[in-house]
Scaffold this motif. Sequence first.
Motif: not given
Length: 670
Positions: A192, A469, A511, A522
């Motif tokens: 991300h 994620h 991830f 996260w």
Amino acid sequence: MAKRKTTNVADATTPSTESTPTAAPETAYESTPGTEFGGAYSRFSDLDIHLFREGKHGKLYDKFGSHVVTHNGVQGTYFAVWAPSARYVAVIGDFNGWDRGSAPMNVRWDSSGIWETFIPAIGNGQTYKYFIVHEDGREMEKGDPYAHFWEVPPQTATKVWDTYYEWNDGEWMANRGPKNALNAPQSIYEVHMSSWKRDPSDPTRELTYGEIADALVPYVQEMGFTHVEFMPVMHYPYPPSWGYQVTGYYAPSSRFGAPQDFMKLVERLHQAGVGVILDWVPAHFPGDANGLYEFDGSHLYEHPDPRKGYHPDWKSYIFNYGRPEVRSFLLSNALFWLDRCHADGLRVDAVASMLYLDYSRNAGEWEPNMFGGRENLDAISLFKEINEAVYRDFPDAQTIAEESTAFPGVSRPVFTGGLGFGQKWMMGWMNDTLRYFEREPINRKYHQDELTFSTVYGFSENFCLPLSHDEVVYGKHSLVSKMPGDEWQRFANLRLLFGYMFTHFGTKLLFMGGEFGQTSEWNFDQSLDWHLLDHAPHKGMAACVKALNNLYRTEPALYQRNFEASGFEWIDTTDRENSVLTYARRGDTPEETVVVVLNMTPVPRPNYRIGVPAAGTYHEIFNSDATEFYGSGVLNGEPLTTEDTPLHGKEQSISLTIPPLGVTVMKLEK
């Protein structure tokens, strides 16, 4: 002269009312067919119009949107937009003080619903929107669906911008086929972009594309991942959507820089030998006033029937997959990222939500298809067309489906009746594996089937093993925090999980943060906790993942037959009492075979005998309990010679020491 109208970003879960303002008087704006600049200059041929209206056009980004051109010796910008239910369309922007009446567009004569104009003296960087008046008089201001550059939120206008870039990744592009092939190692690092790493001196500041490249490229190289998968980089105004509420489908997010800056990031990864996969979101889009929702006052891009056009989970809008012009929009968009941005693959989000008419709907909230079934026939045919186009035009690329059901043939060729994807996420493996590893080791002997079940259906598709994620948010805890036991056991369990993942058949996806044992969930709005690498457990975890990546890339048995039953063999699944599993991975030649032993309890097992495929001397080539991984150092340091003691259906066997909560990989000496 009208002032510029700045629309704040609408909450992605709520359609803005600004798209349906008070109706304007019928005579407020008028548009007539153009001659000099509007009607005389067009980027559309008759063939373009035909393909667009048939849903077969794959390069609409060369036609729609804004393009700086020279017409009759005059330099300016050509604009084209699809708005068939509009009675008036104009270009508004800084260049005309956002005056709705000074730059009207001209509707084409061919009933295509396309509006065009040429405006002199406008070039790259000019900010603009389309002012649209619906047939019933409603007015709206919209960003360009085909724009390559949007303003940084909360601003909502688009910019005239081209995608010209002097690429310097020719060596990668010419030779990427074998690296993206199904018989190649693919270890994917999911990133991300906003929260991978932030400015250490200002944790609120996101890095630019260039700064991300400076940090990410050497890190991925060092860790040994073969590919990076970026969560959606397409322009999204609502940060908590993580990028999955896309407004600008043809524009890299401007919050990190210009389109060419994004291309430079891709180029630098390619120069480092790393492939780039992009998340792509054709399943839904938000109801932002400046976006696709009710674009020309009608349900232009979204299906008009809310049973097919509104997503109850995400409170967003679903494309009308049966409308040819919308199909052309999505087909062109998939090809755009492979063409102009040199992506090596597309991971397609939420495929299941597109395949089923009753997805997240109760009885009475959906309408069966013409055959009485629940399959969305339009979405199915669209997937087939897009995948056929991708593998025709970009045969070295891959499409990967996030699909969580048993829909048949997702990763099988269209000519055999499949959807045509190259790979499919193995969601069942992920759910079963995490559920198993979350159990206390003393109870695992009762649940061994959760690990062995993957081979029952494992070769029905080309599977990618995802630890994504979605598994580390919303109270699910980080990967290491899911593991039972004290600190040492939690990290040993996670190393064991990764060892199982990297030696299991299928490609791999991890991830960000999991590779060093991020302890907190996260958070999309802050950096990963990189300081954890100063501590031995996390440093050891990173070293373990690095070693696993190296093992995976260098042992052909772990990737050459990733999707073939001949590449995997259970040796023993019967030792439930000790929670030990043994299997072999095979490559194209017998001498490449490796044997994997998993010990799912914290009890070391000395003198543990297993059957092996061939006679000879075996060496330990990986052990997750190594001290450099923060393990206890229970290793097999000496070569192990087979004995004529039949076991597990094999004529030969070896006796080895199995480490606590560890994975051991053995290979026959050539």
